[in-house]
Write an enzyme that holds these catalytic residues in place. Structure first.
Site, mmCIF file in Angstrom:
data_model
loop_
_atom_site.group_PDB
_atom_site.id
_atom_site.type_symbol
_atom_site.label_atom_id
_atom_site.label_comp_id
_atom_site.label_asym_id
_atom_site.label_seq_id
_atom_site.Cartn_x
_atom_site.Cartn_y
_atom_site.Cartn_z
ATOM 1 N N LYS A 283 0.862 -1.184 0.000
ATOM 2 C CA LYS A 283 0.000 0.000 0.000
ATOM 3 C C LYS A 283 0.895 1.229 0.000
ATOM 4 O O LYS A 283 1.982 1.217 0.586
ATOM 5 C CB LYS A 283 -0.859 -0.007 1.275
ATOM 6 C CG LYS A 283 -2.140 0.778 1.162
ATOM 7 C CD LYS A 283 -3.290 -0.064 0.632
ATOM 8 C CE LYS A 283 -4.543 0.767 0.475
ATOM 9 N NZ LYS A 283 -5.695 0.011 0.004
ATOM 10 N N GLY B 169 -23.520 4.240 3.950
ATOM 11 C CA GLY B 169 -22.639 4.741 2.898
ATOM 12 C C GLY B 169 -23.090 4.314 1.515
ATOM 13 O O GLY B 169 -22.891 3.163 1.124
ATOM 14 N N VAL B 170 -23.701 5.258 0.792
ATOM 15 C CA VAL B 170 -24.151 4.919 -0.567
ATOM 16 C C VAL B 170 -23.235 5.589 -1.589
ATOM 17 O O VAL B 170 -23.661 6.362 -2.430
ATOM 18 C CB VAL B 170 -25.642 5.291 -0.808
ATOM 19 C CG1 VAL B 170 -26.549 4.237 -0.246
ATOM 20 C CG2 VAL B 170 -25.985 6.670 -0.216
ATOM 21 N N GLY B 171 -21.948 5.299 -1.468
ATOM 22 C CA GLY B 171 -20.955 5.786 -2.423
ATOM 23 C C GLY B 171 -20.840 4.805 -3.575
ATOM 24 O O GLY B 171 -21.818 4.152 -3.964
ATOM 25 N N VAL C 239 -19.432 1.810 -3.968
ATOM 26 C CA VAL C 239 -19.783 0.404 -3.724
ATOM 27 C C VAL C 239 -21.176 0.296 -3.124
ATOM 28 O O VAL C 239 -21.985 -0.546 -3.551
ATOM 29 C CB VAL C 239 -18.757 -0.272 -2.782
ATOM 30 C CG1 VAL C 239 -19.107 -1.734 -2.583
ATOM 31 C CG2 VAL C 239 -17.347 -0.144 -3.328
HETATM 32 P P1 NAD Z 1 -16.985 6.121 -1.488
HETATM 33 O O1 NAD Z 1 -16.176 7.234 -0.928
HETATM 34 O O2 NAD Z 1 -17.448 6.198 -2.899
HETATM 35 O O3 NAD Z 1 -18.285 5.888 -0.579
HETATM 36 C C1 NAD Z 1 -18.287 5.952 0.816
HETATM 37 C C2 NAD Z 1 -19.534 6.701 1.233
HETATM 38 O O4 NAD Z 1 -19.648 6.648 2.645
HETATM 39 C C3 NAD Z 1 -19.499 8.180 0.838
HETATM 40 O O5 NAD Z 1 -20.666 8.537 0.133
HETATM 41 C C4 NAD Z 1 -19.395 8.896 2.187
HETATM 42 O O6 NAD Z 1 -20.052 10.142 2.206
HETATM 43 C C5 NAD Z 1 -20.073 7.900 3.102
HETATM 44 N N1 NAD Z 1 -19.740 8.068 4.515
HETATM 45 C C6 NAD Z 1 -18.555 8.404 5.061
HETATM 46 N N2 NAD Z 1 -18.659 8.443 6.402
HETATM 47 C C7 NAD Z 1 -19.918 8.113 6.700
HETATM 48 C C8 NAD Z 1 -20.625 7.955 7.923
HETATM 49 N N3 NAD Z 1 -20.042 8.161 9.106
HETATM 50 N N4 NAD Z 1 -21.937 7.608 7.870
HETATM 51 C C9 NAD Z 1 -22.538 7.402 6.675
HETATM 52 N N5 NAD Z 1 -21.911 7.527 5.490
HETATM 53 C C10 NAD Z 1 -20.626 7.873 5.509
HETATM 54 O O7 NAD Z 1 -16.119 4.798 -1.243
HETATM 55 P P2 NAD Z 1 -16.325 3.368 -1.917
HETATM 56 O O8 NAD Z 1 -15.371 3.209 -3.026
HETATM 57 O O9 NAD Z 1 -17.781 3.120 -2.136
HETATM 58 O O10 NAD Z 1 -15.818 2.424 -0.737
HETATM 59 C C11 NAD Z 1 -16.603 2.205 0.430
HETATM 60 C C12 NAD Z 1 -15.828 1.362 1.427
HETATM 61 O O11 NAD Z 1 -15.501 0.113 0.825
HETATM 62 C C13 NAD Z 1 -14.494 1.967 1.877
HETATM 63 O O12 NAD Z 1 -14.259 1.591 3.218
HETATM 64 C C14 NAD Z 1 -13.489 1.295 0.984
HETATM 65 O O13 NAD Z 1 -12.200 1.264 1.591
HETATM 66 C C15 NAD Z 1 -14.080 -0.085 0.875
HETATM 67 N N6 NAD Z 1 -13.660 -0.809 -0.334
HETATM 68 C C16 NAD Z 1 -13.910 -0.271 -1.559
HETATM 69 C C17 NAD Z 1 -13.513 -0.979 -2.690
HETATM 70 C C18 NAD Z 1 -13.792 -0.435 -4.077
HETATM 71 O O14 NAD Z 1 -13.698 -1.201 -5.047
HETATM 72 N N7 NAD Z 1 -14.176 0.822 -4.216
HETATM 73 C C19 NAD Z 1 -12.891 -2.225 -2.566
HETATM 74 C C20 NAD Z 1 -12.682 -2.759 -1.292
HETATM 75 C C21 NAD Z 1 -13.075 -2.034 -0.178
#
Ligand code: NAD
Length: 347
Positions: A80, A184-186, A188
């Site tokens: 990392k 968290g509706v980002g 993923v």
């Molecule tokens: P992202 O930033 O697109 O989405 C995360 C969402 O969570 C955001 O909309 C953010 O506003 C929200 N959030 C943050 N703090 C919050 C809280 N306290 N309460 C409610 N919502 C909150 O990230 P992502 O790419 O969707 O990844 C989400 C998680 O999955 C992360 O922990 C990431 O490390 C993990 N992950 C992602 C991937 C990938 O392929 N993107 C792979 C493995 C693990």
């Protein structure tokens, strides 16, 4: 500042400090273990409060990648990179170039990909200065154009894992009527929510970003709740898809869900919360096992993309979790601990 005596130092093979005065780059690249193959892991950019925090994050995250890739049976090790700085203020073309050259000097032992604070576009730029970059290829698949973003594959893997957990813990094959609280509706979280809804689940969603939440609410038939409410809902499953360290002493007593299964990395605030979930009869799908869809997708991007092969590989998350759940029940040990022992047999 200490490194070797740091609690998160776990006999890492190599820890590299990179700096470039011109661009202001200050980064740490940690390579935990390359026994299965080159160390692949994202690059996180964050305004760390201290250099020690940055080192700690690099050590912890790179170790996690070793476990994740081993458990997903990928020919990859764990690494990392972390960059100290605010991605909105401090990220520049010159900084990414300097970082790419630092990655290049490692000769392929470390392969960089996107993570929080970096984007697919950043990786495409770095590709001009080093071939050791992943998660950048745009490709056409049966399901349309794939941008190189691993999030849809991660969401699919979490969905597969949720089906396995529901089967084992609730004794049902169908997700119809399953009550899910999704944090968290980002990238993923939203993709996962779509899949769950299509499978008949009932959703409660939250996010701290209002625009992400309203977008999801427009699209889904989900109930929107405030961020603090998400833990105490009367649901079957809690899916953390936001930040790490969400399962802590405050959240645990409030959880009514029978299952914790979501995408977030490092969901447990401390290792002891694994045992606490087990003691409470809550089935925890270890984060690095259930969220491996993205790294599997990235691996195939590097080795010749084949959508059907990626899907088959991600479907294997069901087998891995089912085995972890069975061993956990037989040995009366927490699932996170079982997963760690299984992963350690693989690297
Ligand atoms: P992202 O930033 O697109 O989405 C995360 C969402 O969570 C955001 O909309 C953010 O506003 C929200 N959030 C943050 N703090 C919050 C809280 N306290 N309460 C409610 N919502 C909150 O990230 P992502 O790419 O969707 O990844 C989400 C998680 O999955 C992360 O922990 C990431 O490390 C993990 N992950 C992602 C991937 C990938 O392929 N993107 C792979 C493995 C693990």
């Amino acid at each position: 500042m200490s490194v070797f005596s740091e609690a998160d130092y776990d006999n890492h093979e190599q820890v590299v400090f990179c700096s470039d005065a011109g661009s202001g780059l200050r980064a740490v690249i940690a390579i935990h273990n390359c026994r299965r193959g080159p160390a692949l892991g994202g690059c996180r950019m964050w305004p760390y409060a201290s250099e020690q925090d940055a080192v700690r994050d690099a050590l912890r995250l790179s170790r996690g990648m070793t476990y994740k890739s081993a458990m997903a049976r990928l020919p990859l090790g764990g690494g990392k990179a972390v960059v100290i700085g605010d991605p909105h203020r401090d990220k520049s073309r010159a900084l990414l170039e300097a970082l790419a050259l630092a990655v290049d000097r490692l000769g392929g032992r470390y392969i960089v990909a996107e993570d929080s604070g970096t984007t697919v576009a950043d990786m495409q730029l770095m590709r001009h200065f080093t071939p050791h970059v992943a998660g950048v290829e745009e490709r056409v698949t049966a399901n349309g154009v794939h941008s190189g973003d691993p999030s849809p594959a991660t969401a699919y893997g979490v969905f597969v894992g949720i089906r396995a957990a529901v089967r084992v813990r609730l004794g049902q094959d169908s997700l119809t009527g399953l009550r899910v609280a999704l944090q968290g509706v980002g990238h993923v979280g939203l993709a996962l929510a779509r899949r769950l809804e299509a499978a008949g689940a009932r959703l409660w969603i939250t996010d701290v970003r209002r625009e992400a939440l309203s977008r999801a609410a427009r699209e889904l038939a989900a109930t929107v709740v405030e961020p603090q409410e998400i833990f105490g809902l009367d649901v079957d499953l809690f899916a953390p898809c936001a930040l790490g360290a969400v399962i802590d002493d405050q959240c645990l007593p409030r959880l009514k869900a029978a299952i914790v299964a979501g995408a977030a990395n490092n969901q447990l605030a401390e290792a002891r919360h694994d045992a606490e979930l087990f003691r409470r009869g809550i089935l925890y799908a270890p984060d690095y096992v259930i969220n491996a869809g993205g790294i599997i997708d990235i691996h195939y991007e590097r080795s010749g993309y084949d959508h059907a092969a990626v899907t088959r590989h991600i479907d294997g998350i069901d087998d891995s979790l089912t085995e972890i759940f069975q061993r956990s029940r037989q040995q009366r040990r927490p699932t996170g601990e079982i997963a760690d022992r299984m992963a350690e047999e693989l690297f």
